[in-house]
Design an enzyme around this catalytic site. Structure first.
Site, PDB file in Angstrom:
ATOM      1  N   ASP A 211       0.807  -1.230   0.000  1.00 57.50           N
ATOM      2  CA  ASP A 211       0.000   0.000   0.000  1.00 57.50           C
ATOM      3  C   ASP A 211       0.834   1.271   0.000  1.00 57.50           C
ATOM      4  O   ASP A 211       0.411   2.307   0.514  1.00 57.50           O
ATOM      5  CB  ASP A 211      -0.972   0.010   1.203  1.00 57.50           C
ATOM      6  CG  ASP A 211      -1.905  -1.165   1.191  1.00 57.50           C
ATOM      7  OD1 ASP A 211      -2.299  -1.587   0.091  1.00 57.50           O
ATOM      8  OD2 ASP A 211      -2.242  -1.673   2.280  1.00 57.50           O
TER       9      ASP A 211
ATOM     10  N   GLY B  94       1.560   3.007  -2.536  1.00 57.53           N
ATOM     11  CA  GLY B  94       1.172   3.905  -3.631  1.00 57.53           C
ATOM     12  C   GLY B  94       1.759   3.415  -4.948  1.00 57.53           C
ATOM     13  O   GLY B  94       1.972   4.197  -5.869  1.00 57.53           O
ATOM     14  N   LYS B  95       1.995   2.092  -5.025  1.00 57.19           N
ATOM     15  CA  LYS B  95       2.561   1.511  -6.260  1.00 57.19           C
ATOM     16  C   LYS B  95       1.645   1.753  -7.452  1.00 57.19           C
ATOM     17  O   LYS B  95       2.110   1.992  -8.555  1.00 57.19           O
ATOM     18  CB  LYS B  95       2.765  -0.007  -6.083  1.00 57.19           C
ATOM     19  CG  LYS B  95       3.720  -0.382  -4.984  1.00 57.19           C
ATOM     20  CD  LYS B  95       3.780  -1.886  -4.791  1.00 57.19           C
ATOM     21  CE  LYS B  95       2.487  -2.484  -4.288  1.00 57.19           C
ATOM     22  NZ  LYS B  95       2.085  -2.090  -2.941  1.00 57.19           N
TER      23      LYS B  95
ATOM     24  N   GLY C  92      -4.548  -4.333  -3.757  1.00 63.88           N
ATOM     25  CA  GLY C  92      -5.541  -3.293  -4.002  1.00 63.88           C
ATOM     26  C   GLY C  92      -4.805  -2.029  -4.370  1.00 63.88           C
ATOM     27  O   GLY C  92      -4.097  -1.466  -3.543  1.00 63.88           O
ATOM     28  N   HIS C  93      -4.917  -1.616  -5.630  1.00 62.61           N
ATOM     29  CA  HIS C  93      -4.185  -0.440  -6.097  1.00 62.61           C
ATOM     30  C   HIS C  93      -5.191   0.627  -6.511  1.00 62.61           C
ATOM     31  O   HIS C  93      -6.015   0.387  -7.392  1.00 62.61           O
ATOM     32  CB  HIS C  93      -3.283  -0.800  -7.283  1.00 62.61           C
ATOM     33  CG  HIS C  93      -2.302  -1.898  -6.958  1.00 62.61           C
ATOM     34  ND1 HIS C  93      -1.633  -2.607  -7.914  1.00 62.61           N
ATOM     35  CD2 HIS C  93      -1.886  -2.403  -5.782  1.00 62.61           C
ATOM     36  CE1 HIS C  93      -0.849  -3.506  -7.330  1.00 62.61           C
ATOM     37  NE2 HIS C  93      -0.993  -3.401  -6.032  1.00 62.61           N
TER      38      HIS C  93
ATOM     39  N   GLN D  59       1.926  -6.026  -3.287  1.00 55.20           N
ATOM     40  CA  GLN D  59       2.373  -6.168  -1.892  1.00 55.20           C
ATOM     41  C   GLN D  59       3.690  -5.391  -1.682  1.00 55.20           C
ATOM     42  O   GLN D  59       3.903  -4.390  -2.346  1.00 55.20           O
ATOM     43  CB  GLN D  59       2.528  -7.645  -1.502  1.00 55.20           C
ATOM     44  CG  GLN D  59       1.206  -8.388  -1.347  1.00 55.20           C
ATOM     45  CD  GLN D  59       0.600  -8.868  -2.634  1.00 55.20           C
ATOM     46  OE1 GLN D  59       1.253  -9.489  -3.451  1.00 55.20           O
ATOM     47  NE2 GLN D  59      -0.662  -8.587  -2.847  1.00 55.20           N
TER      48      GLN D  59
ATOM     49  N   ARG E 120      -5.578   0.383   8.359  1.00 57.06           N
ATOM     50  CA  ARG E 120      -4.146   0.072   8.322  1.00 57.06           C
ATOM     51  C   ARG E 120      -3.473   0.602   9.586  1.00 57.06           C
ATOM     52  O   ARG E 120      -3.819   1.685  10.063  1.00 57.06           O
ATOM     53  CB  ARG E 120      -3.498   0.723   7.096  1.00 57.06           C
ATOM     54  CG  ARG E 120      -4.033   0.187   5.780  1.00 57.06           C
ATOM     55  CD  ARG E 120      -3.474   0.978   4.608  1.00 57.06           C
ATOM     56  NE  ARG E 120      -4.017   0.519   3.332  1.00 57.06           N
ATOM     57  CZ  ARG E 120      -4.189   1.302   2.269  1.00 57.06           C
ATOM     58  NH1 ARG E 120      -3.852   2.571   2.316  1.00 57.06           N
ATOM     59  NH2 ARG E 120      -4.692   0.809   1.160  1.00 57.06           N
TER      60      ARG E 120
ATOM     61  N   LYS F 210       2.904  10.217  -0.422  1.00 61.93           N
ATOM     62  CA  LYS F 210       2.077  10.673   0.701  1.00 61.93           C
ATOM     63  C   LYS F 210       2.798  11.632   1.646  1.00 61.93           C
ATOM     64  O   LYS F 210       2.523  11.672   2.843  1.00 61.93           O
ATOM     65  CB  LYS F 210       1.499   9.457   1.451  1.00 61.93           C
ATOM     66  CG  LYS F 210       0.681   8.555   0.522  1.00 61.93           C
ATOM     67  CD  LYS F 210      -0.104   7.483   1.205  1.00 61.93           C
ATOM     68  CE  LYS F 210      -1.534   7.896   1.452  1.00 61.93           C
ATOM     69  NZ  LYS F 210      -2.450   6.769   1.686  1.00 61.93           N
TER      70      LYS F 210
HETATM   71  P1  GDP Z   1      -0.671   0.306  -3.557  1.00 62.17           P
HETATM   72  O1  GDP Z   1      -1.292  -0.952  -3.058  1.00 62.17           O
HETATM   73  O2  GDP Z   1       0.788   0.375  -3.262  1.00 62.17           O
HETATM   74  O3  GDP Z   1      -0.984   0.601  -4.989  1.00 62.17           O
HETATM   75  O4  GDP Z   1      -1.318   1.475  -2.694  1.00 62.17           O
HETATM   76  P2  GDP Z   1      -2.892   1.673  -2.393  1.00 62.17           P
HETATM   77  O5  GDP Z   1      -3.543   2.170  -3.614  1.00 62.17           O
HETATM   78  O6  GDP Z   1      -3.460   0.468  -1.718  1.00 62.17           O
HETATM   79  O7  GDP Z   1      -2.822   2.782  -1.257  1.00 62.17           O
HETATM   80  C1  GDP Z   1      -2.314   4.049  -1.476  1.00 62.17           C
HETATM   81  C2  GDP Z   1      -3.442   5.066  -1.264  1.00 62.17           C
HETATM   82  O8  GDP Z   1      -2.902   6.368  -1.162  1.00 62.17           O
HETATM   83  C3  GDP Z   1      -4.434   5.147  -2.423  1.00 62.17           C
HETATM   84  O9  GDP Z   1      -5.700   5.454  -1.917  1.00 62.17           O
HETATM   85  C4  GDP Z   1      -3.887   6.275  -3.283  1.00 62.17           C
HETATM   86  O10 GDP Z   1      -4.905   6.927  -4.030  1.00 62.17           O
HETATM   87  C5  GDP Z   1      -3.361   7.202  -2.220  1.00 62.17           C
HETATM   88  N1  GDP Z   1      -2.168   7.985  -2.596  1.00 62.17           N
HETATM   89  C6  GDP Z   1      -1.138   7.633  -3.411  1.00 62.17           C
HETATM   90  N2  GDP Z   1      -0.181   8.589  -3.402  1.00 62.17           N
HETATM   91  C7  GDP Z   1      -0.618   9.563  -2.562  1.00 62.17           C
HETATM   92  C8  GDP Z   1      -0.054  10.790  -2.091  1.00 62.17           C
HETATM   93  O11 GDP Z   1       1.052  11.177  -2.434  1.00 62.17           O
HETATM   94  N3  GDP Z   1      -0.786  11.500  -1.177  1.00 62.17           N
HETATM   95  C9  GDP Z   1      -2.009  11.088  -0.744  1.00 62.17           C
HETATM   96  N4  GDP Z   1      -2.638  11.849   0.156  1.00 62.17           N
HETATM   97  N5  GDP Z   1      -2.575   9.936  -1.169  1.00 62.17           N
HETATM   98  C10 GDP Z   1      -1.886   9.178  -2.044  1.00 62.17           C
HETATM   99  P1  IMO Z   2      -0.959  -4.157  -2.222  1.00 66.77           P
HETATM  100  O1  IMO Z   2      -0.549  -4.687  -3.570  1.00 66.77           O
HETATM  101  C1  IMO Z   2      -1.002  -4.598   2.097  1.00 66.77           C
HETATM  102  C2  IMO Z   2      -1.073  -8.682   3.674  1.00 66.77           C
HETATM  103  C3  IMO Z   2      -2.299  -9.113   4.446  1.00 66.77           C
HETATM  104  C4  IMO Z   2      -1.664 -10.067   5.434  1.00 66.77           C
HETATM  105  C5  IMO Z   2      -0.589 -10.757   4.599  1.00 66.77           C
HETATM  106  C6  IMO Z   2      -1.007 -12.101   4.032  1.00 66.77           C
HETATM  107  O2  IMO Z   2      -2.237  -3.414  -2.237  1.00 66.77           O
HETATM  108  O3  IMO Z   2       0.167  -3.422  -1.597  1.00 66.77           O
HETATM  109  P2  IMO Z   2      -2.573 -12.771   1.984  1.00 66.77           P
HETATM  110  O4  IMO Z   2      -4.021 -12.519   1.752  1.00 66.77           O
HETATM  111  O5  IMO Z   2      -1.682 -12.221   0.934  1.00 66.77           O
HETATM  112  O6  IMO Z   2      -2.268 -14.210   2.281  1.00 66.77           O
HETATM  113  O7  IMO Z   2      -2.249 -11.987   3.357  1.00 66.77           O
HETATM  114  O8  IMO Z   2      -0.281  -9.867   3.543  1.00 66.77           O
HETATM  115  N1  IMO Z   2      -1.313  -8.164   2.319  1.00 66.77           N
HETATM  116  C7  IMO Z   2      -1.249  -6.874   1.988  1.00 66.77           C
HETATM  117  N2  IMO Z   2      -1.046  -5.775   2.748  1.00 66.77           N
HETATM  118  N3  IMO Z   2      -1.135  -4.472   0.764  1.00 66.77           N
HETATM  119  C8  IMO Z   2      -1.313  -5.555  -0.016  1.00 66.77           C
HETATM  120  O9  IMO Z   2      -1.289  -5.494  -1.374  1.00 66.77           O
HETATM  121  C9  IMO Z   2      -1.419  -6.821   0.592  1.00 66.77           C
HETATM  122  N4  IMO Z   2      -1.614  -8.083   0.138  1.00 66.77           N
HETATM  123  C10 IMO Z   2      -1.532  -8.886   1.197  1.00 66.77           C
HETATM  124  O10 IMO Z   2      -2.930  -8.026   5.084  1.00 66.77           O
HETATM  125  O11 IMO Z   2      -1.030  -9.357   6.454  1.00 66.77           O
HETATM  126 MG    MG Z   3      -2.854  -1.554  -1.827  1.00 62.74          MG
END
Ligand code: GDP
Ligand code: IMO
Ligand code: MG
Length: 437
Positions: free
Chosen positions: A13, A15-16, A40-41, A223, A304, A330
């Site tokens: 999470d 911000g990939k 979840g992206h 991840q 989180r 962020k």
């Molecule tokens: P990922 O799993 O690494 O792709 O990250 P997620 O999408 O799960 O979580 C990142 C969250 O932060 C998302 O809701 C993005 O829209 C948001 N985000 C990404 N970059 C920034 C930033 O620079 N600032 C803020 N405030 N939000 C951001």
């Molecule tokens: P993105 O791509 C954050 C965590 C779960 C748990 C552990 C094992 O959005 O960064 P699993 O369901 O994979 O067997 O769970 O890994 N986890 C993540 N945490 N971002 C993710 O993906 C994750 N995918 C799995 O919360 O701790």
């Molecule tokens: Mg994510």
């Protein structure tokens, strides 16, 4: 031409999705190489919010080929739902390709994931419940179902018969769950296969054809480093290899094909699920970061856990991924703070340690040693150049780059594409001329 791997340098999470979407502008092909719908992206473009779990974050560019590679595990039901969502948003999905050798998450995998977690009680991992661990376990046991098996009824029946018998026994006797009906599983999954068939390809051939024509390939990690099965905080990890080396295995390319590795890290740290987290905060500061950062999981909606930036895990991520540079995301979430802490080392049993301990039990006993930085206490969301940033924010970035011993190429100050400072082109710019002291 440059082939680039983008990985998460923390616990996911980071911000990939945003960074991959940004870099996909100059990519011809984007490849997901591991994980499944546990990811979840979130991508924000022109005020529109898109949440992707399996489809590569390059899908928003109409001419980009998006590949779901052999190292991934796919849940066809979720994937088809995602495709419908993209079509409803008028996004062209004709460039989407799915590796015939990717493994398939079956209904028993999801049931087992949840049942095993329940049984673990206090020792649960906190998985996403999406069947990821059991799907990869079957792959390793050589009893998995692959995408190609969904395209042929007889092959699916042959592949499914024994594993389903065994899983039904397990579900019934150990977990007290009703067995699954073979006929309905076969019919459901053949239908998925039919709907997905036009996307199915021999992934390795497609990638190498692109590489030979000198296309730009971006490998998108899901991840994060600390969730890596081999290098993360085992057993509180996922069941695949999110580190950059995973791109070679999961996509079927050699390390010599990779030109650059970009790590994405938040300006602080978060974790979902259980497991050690040395810089974790509690109380008001935790609430503040959760609220300002919107720190709720994209996949499960779980809150989180939030903490300060951890330089020890950061340095470790630089090592195990061979990072060339960083994207720090962020930074805006820290806008209101008067002081910001950064973990520079740990104290373990009275000794100062600067390395990441390989045992999660040791990590759980580590106490962070912090250095305190001054906050900037103003909004940076509108900054578009480094020079626009307040001095305290610049100092913070320099401090992180020095601590990690790796330059910063991108700074993100908001969720949308334009809320970004590109310090130096992370793909084509000179390797060491990026933000560092
Ligand atoms: P990922 O799993 O690494 O792709 O990250 P997620 O999408 O799960 O979580 C990142 C969250 O932060 C998302 O809701 C993005 O829209 C948001 N985000 C990404 N970059 C920034 C930033 O620079 N600032 C803020 N405030 N939000 C951001
Ligand atoms: P993105 O791509 C954050 C965590 C779960 C748990 C552990 C094992 O959005 O960064 P699993 O369901 O994979 O067997 O769970 O890994 N986890 C993540 N945490 N971002 C993710 O993906 C994750 N995918 C799995 O919360 O701790
Ligand atoms: Mg994510």
């Amino acid at each position: 031409m440059a082939n680039v791997v983008v990985i998460g340098a923390q616990w996911g999470d980071e911000g990939k999705g945003k960074v991959t979407d940004l870099l996909s502008r100059s990519a011809d092909m984007v490849v997901r190489y591991q994980g499944g719908v546990n990811a979840g992206h979130t991508i924000v473009v022109d005020g529109r919010v898109l949440k992707l779990h399996l489809i590569p974050s390059g899908i928003l560019y109409p001419y980009t080929i998006c590949l779901i590679g052999p190292g991934t595990v796919i849940d066809p039901k979720v994937m088809l739902g995602e495709l419908d969502m993209l079509l409803a948003n008028k996004i062209d999905i004709s460039g989407l390709q799915l590796a015939s050798s990717a493994h398939v998450t079956m209904p028993y995998h999801r049931l087992l994931d949840s049942a095993m977690e329940k049984r673990r009680g206090d020792r649960r991992i906190g998985t996403t419940g999406r069947g990821i661990g059991p799907t990869y376990a079957d792959k390793s046991q050589r009893s998995g179902i692959r995408v190609i098996d969904l395209l042929d009824e007889q092959r699916l029946r042959d592949r499914l018969e024994e594993p389903l018998k065994e899983k039904n026994k397990l579900l019934q006797t150990i977990y007290g769950i009703e067995p699954l009906d073979e006929e309905s599983v076969v019919h459901e999954y053949l239908e998925y296969g039919q709907r997905l068939s036009k996307h199915v390809v021999d992934c390795v051939q497609v990638i190498h054809k692109a590489a030979k024509s000198r296309k730009n390939i971006l490998f998108e990690g899901a991840q994060g480093t600390l969730l890596d099965l081999d290098h993360g905080t085992y057993p509180y990890v996922t069941s695949s290899n999110p580190v950059s080396g995973g791109a070679c295995i999961g996509a079927g390319v050699g390390p010599t094909l990779i030109d650059r590795v970009i790590g994405v890290a938040k300006a602080y740290c978060t974790r979902v699920g259980k497991g050690p987290f040395p810089t974790e905060l509690s109380g008001n500061l935790n609430d503040q970061l959760t609220k300002r950062g919107g720190e709720f999981g994209t996949t499960t909606g779980r809150r989180r856990r939030c903490g300060w930036f951890d330089g020890v895990i950061g340095r470790y991520a630089v090592q195990v991924n061979g990072l060339d540079c960083l994207a720090i995301t962020k930074l805006d979430v820290l806008d209101e703070l008067d002081e910001i802490q950064v973990c520079v080392a740990y104290e373990l049993d009275g000794e100062r340690v600067e390395y990441f301990p390989s045992s999660s039990d040791d990590l759980a006993r580590c106490k962070p040693i912090f250095e305190t930085m001054k906050g900037w206490q103003c909004s940076i969301k509108k900054c578009r150049k480094l020079e626009d940033l307040p001095k305290a924010a610049m100092n913070y970035l320099y401090f992180l780059a020095d601590l990690m011993e790796v330059p910063i190429a991108i700074v993100s100050l908001g969720a949308s594409r334009d809320q970004t400072i590109v310090v130096e082109d992370p793909i084509h710019g000179p390797k060491r001329a990026l933000l560092s002291t």
